[in-house]
Scaffold this active site. Structure first.
Site, PDB file in Angstrom:
ATOM      1  CD  GLU A  85      39.286  35.080  35.600  1.00  0.00           C
ATOM      2  OE1 GLU A  85      39.906  35.277  36.811  1.00  0.00           O
ATOM      3  OE2 GLU A  85      39.968  34.998  34.752  1.00  0.00           O
ATOM      4  CB  CYS A 331      43.681  39.856  37.791  1.00  0.00           C
ATOM      5  SG  CYS A 331      43.090  41.407  38.804  1.00  0.00           S
TER       6      CYS A 331
END
Ligand code: SAH
Length: 341
Positions: A85, A331
């Protein structure tokens, strides 16, 4: 090896070693830095493109999510089965990208989604560069304008657990012939791998070191961050002082507020004591809810109150803007949701 692991000069050498003229290397470099896929390159001979098949980056954007505040979160597919990501945030001064440095993470922090399934593998320097190249291209459609001016290594992974590749990445990103991003605009966030902080200080890079502190006693830190079993807070602070001495860069501390764990008045006192005399700043972050974790979410109000107390105690502190909460901004959240890993 993928070609984005190489610097401009290394790409030129790579091409010359194959008996081809320098300008082919320049064309290749431009294509890579525009975030093009191999089959989108129109100015290279077919034969050369075939030769490059195995080394030309195949990373691509799999998903893009746009949050209400304009924050974009990307899931980038790598050359193998892996995906990472990165998050793009728009500020008044331009774009900041938060990139991943590893697939997964082995640090085991209790509040973090990246670490739920452990570490899968390190990212190469070129895969870190690739996240920026793809997103730069997504911004302008061509990848020719360098819209991203700031980089934070705060995505999935522990940068200092992938030290060599991260240092190589910083050099590629800041090279005038690379992305030409000023080192002053690159922040490296670590949970505090002390020996690597000393090693990094020796390089005298101009990057900003950010420490994910999150607690004021070792006992409490151990409850949420397993790395605290290896390095004490005292050792981290000593290493930060050394980093400042060698680089003259202000140190940043991240302090994710977790209800009933690190938000007491005693914590304020200890933090002030610990940071006394240091050139540093504390970013207080309200905990983003991670559904797989049982920790209690904190509100922005609680974070503001905590910051006020810190300021009174003489600590420079602010509440960090939370962006992209509605798109799994913290995260590892997106990768977990989409891939179910
Ligand atoms: N491993 C590095 C960088 C990745 S984490 C480090 O530990 O610094 C980047 C930052 O996001 C860290 O400060 C981390 O503590 C924070 N973070 C992770 N999960 C979070 C959550 N659920 N809510 C708020 N902050 C979180």
């Amino acid at each position: 090896m993928i070609l984005s692991d190489l610097s401009f000069n290394e790409i030129i050498d790579y091409i010359k070693a194959r008996g081809l003229p320098r300008f082919r290397g320049e064309q290749l470099f431009d294509a890579i830095y525009q975030g093009k896929a191999l089959d989108e390159i129109s100015n290279l001979p077919k034969g050369l493109k075939e030769q490059l098949q195995d080394v030309y980056p195949k990373y691509k954007i799999l998903y893009r999510f746009v949050g209400k505040d304009g924050t974009k979160k990307y899931l980038v597919a790598l050359d193998d089965e892996c995906a990472v990501e990165c998050v793009l945030m728009k500020y008044k001064y331009g774009y900041t990208i938060c990139i991943s440095t590893q697939v997964g993470c082995r640090m085991g922090c209790k509040f973090c989604a990246s670490t739920l399934k452990g570490l899968k593998r390190n990212l190469s320097a070129g895969e870190m560069i690739g996240q920026i190249l793809l997103v730069n291209r997504d911004i302008d459609g061509k990848g020719t304008s360098r819209n991203i001016t700031n980089v934070v290594l705060m995505g999935s992974g522990e940068p200092l657990d992938n030290y060599d590749n991260v240092v190589k990445f910083i050099n590629l990103a800041s090279s005038p012939k690379g992305l030409n991003i000023s080192q002053r605009n690159i922040s490296l966030s670590t949970c505090g791998i002390v020996d690597k902080i000393y090693q990094l200080a020796e390089l005298k890079l101009n990057i900003t070191l950010t420490i994910s502190l999150h607690a004021t006693t070792d006992e409490n830190r151990k409850k949420i961050m397993p790395i605290a079993n290896k390095y004490s807070i005292d050792e981290i602070i000593k290493a930060c002082k050394d980093y400042f001495k060698k680089t003259k860069r202000k140190i940043y501390f991240e302090y994710t507020l977790v209800q009933d764990i690190n938000d007491s008045d005693e914590d304020v006192k200890r933090l002030a004591q610990m940071l006394k005399g240091m050139t540093c700043h504390v970013n207080v972050i309200p905990l983003n809810d991670v559904k797989e974790r049982s920790l209690k979410k904190t509100t922005r109000l609680m974070a503001y109150q905590f910051v006020e107390k810190l300021k009174k105690a003489g600590v420079s502190a602010t509440v960090r803007r939370t962006m992209g909460e509605d798109i799994g901004g913290a995260c590892g959240q997106l990768r977990n949701t989409i891939l179910g890993i």
